[in-house]
Design an enzyme around this catalytic site. Structure first.
Site, PDB file in Angstrom:
ATOM      1  N   HIS A 117       0.828  -1.195   0.000  1.00  0.00           N
ATOM      2  CA  HIS A 117       0.000   0.000   0.000  1.00  0.00           C
ATOM      3  C   HIS A 117       0.874   1.261   0.000  1.00  0.00           C
ATOM      4  CE1 HIS A 117      -3.053  -3.009   0.672  1.00  0.00           C
ATOM      5  NE2 HIS A 117      -2.373  -3.403   1.732  1.00  0.00           N
ATOM      6  N   GLU A 154      -1.522  -0.063   8.045  1.00  0.00           N
ATOM      7  CA  GLU A 154      -0.668  -1.063   7.408  1.00  0.00           C
ATOM      8  C   GLU A 154       0.381  -0.407   6.528  1.00  0.00           C
ATOM      9  OE1 GLU A 154      -1.093  -4.908   4.378  1.00  0.00           O
ATOM     10  OE2 GLU A 154      -2.860  -3.711   4.916  1.00  0.00           O
ATOM     11  N   HIS A 210       3.360  -6.826   4.335  1.00  0.00           N
ATOM     12  CA  HIS A 210       1.983  -6.493   4.697  1.00  0.00           C
ATOM     13  C   HIS A 210       1.702  -6.853   6.144  1.00  0.00           C
ATOM     14  CE1 HIS A 210       0.389  -5.659   0.607  1.00  0.00           C
ATOM     15  NE2 HIS A 210       1.352  -6.486   0.230  1.00  0.00           N
ATOM     16  N   GLU A 292       2.463 -11.571   5.412  1.00  0.00           N
ATOM     17  CA  GLU A 292       1.536 -10.900   6.322  1.00  0.00           C
ATOM     18  C   GLU A 292       2.106 -11.104   7.717  1.00  0.00           C
ATOM     19  OE1 GLU A 292      -1.068  -9.186   5.479  1.00  0.00           O
ATOM     20  OE2 GLU A 292      -1.639  -9.838   3.466  1.00  0.00           O
TER      21      GLU A 292
END
Length: 328
Positions: A117, A154, A210, A292
């Site tokens: 992101h 995030e 992430h 993640e």
């Protein structure tokens, strides 16, 4: 991160193994055994994005070593923006990543780090919502990502870990490039461009960072591996094997250094999930995985993800895994 309509690939036939031990034993230092035993005694929680929870049993394989990977091409140098992360004291380096003082074991290797992101995405809704071709179908350019209940995003987390990870890899002589530095570009890049950056750099390894956004009680980390895709502009077949090797080594080292357990809601306790719906993996022509690091919506994981000292451990574990892979 958040996804729409995730697709999970059925497990692929495994390559011959060196032995029956898991990555945390065969690839890492013997001390990793203690981590697995403790985890088995205390029981781990897990983490992840809520729209992936339904497919928890699909496309997963035990964390186990792979015998060898197809040769990875040498890569040219690529520039990287200056590191601005604060650097708490590093944990003791693992035997896998240790090297004599002054040596540069990763000299000549190129690593592309993709911070998930972008802190500016929320200001550019029209741009990040436009569709791009990921080979199998069309998906949004990017998303805003997840956040903790207290508002720690995030995008901030992934960028901070990316800066720490870059510094650790550069200390070992690697040439490191980030797909963005949080200010340039102001949003994105789109998922297809993130893959293209790694391809253009001819990276020896690429990783997308992430943190998940699932429900309270879902905690732990998982590493996402590319499934076999051959559609449109996507052909992951040459990178499936080396990407699995990279992912297994990252998962084992991440567990050992951080103590974060494998996800309790995806991956069947292995810490590994295979997917075929992510443009950043589908369009990659170099070994690449996603990690993640935890679930931002679980209070236990959120306390870790918001800790600078823990983020340093996360970067160290990932760096050790990448170093293992590049030196294999």
């Amino acid at each position: 991160m958040s996804y729409t309509g995730p697709e999970f690939e059925t497990p692929q036939p495994r390559r011959p193994r060196r032995g029956p031990l898991t990555v945390a034993l065969a690839v890492l230092a013997p001390g990793a055994l203690l981590g697995w035993l403790v985890y088995g005694q205390v029981g781990g929680g897990g983490s992840g994005h809520s729209d992936r929870t339904a497919a928890a049993a699909s496309g997963m394989s035990p964390v186990s070593p792979t015998p060898s990977s197809p040769p990875r091409p040498s890569s040219p140098s690529a520039g990287a923006p200056a590191d601005d992360a604060k650097r708490p004291g590093l944990p003791t380096p693992s035997p896998a990543a240790s090297a004599p003082a002054g040596s540069k074991p990763l000299k000549g290797k190129v690593v592309v780090i993709d911070p998930g992101h972008n802190p500016g995405n929320f200001r550019y809704a029209n741009d990040i919502n436009r569709k791009v071709n990921i080979g199998t179908n069309w998906k949004e350019c990017d998303t805003t990502g997840a956040s903790t209940n207290s508002g720690y995003t995030e995008a901030r987390f992934s960028l901070d870990v990316a800066h720490r990870l870059r510094a650790l890899l550069e200390e070992q002589g690697a040439t490191v490039r980030l797909t963005h530095d949080g200010t340039s570009p102001a949003w994105g890049p789109c998922v297809d461009e993130r893959a293209r950056i790694g391809n253009t750099a001819r990276a020896d390894a690429a990783i997308s960072l992430h943190a998940d956004g699932s429900a309270q009680g879902n905690r732990g980390f998982h590493v996402i591996l590319p499934g076999s895709v051959h559609a449109g502009a996507a052909d992951t077949r040459p990178i499936v094997g080396p990407s699995r090797d990279l992912g297994e080594r990252v998962a084992g080292n991440f567990l050992r250094v951080t103590g974060e357990p494998p996800s309790n809601y995806l991956g069947g306790g292995t810490g590994l999930v295979t997917r075929t719906d992510l443009g950043g993996l589908n369009l990659s022509t170099v070994p690449k995985v996603f990690i993640e690091c935890g679930n931002m919506r679980d209070s236990t994981d959120a306390a870790l993800l918001t800790s600078g000292a823990w983020r340093q451990k996360a970067a160290q574990g990932i760096a050790d895994g990448i170093a293992d892979f590049l030196r294999a």
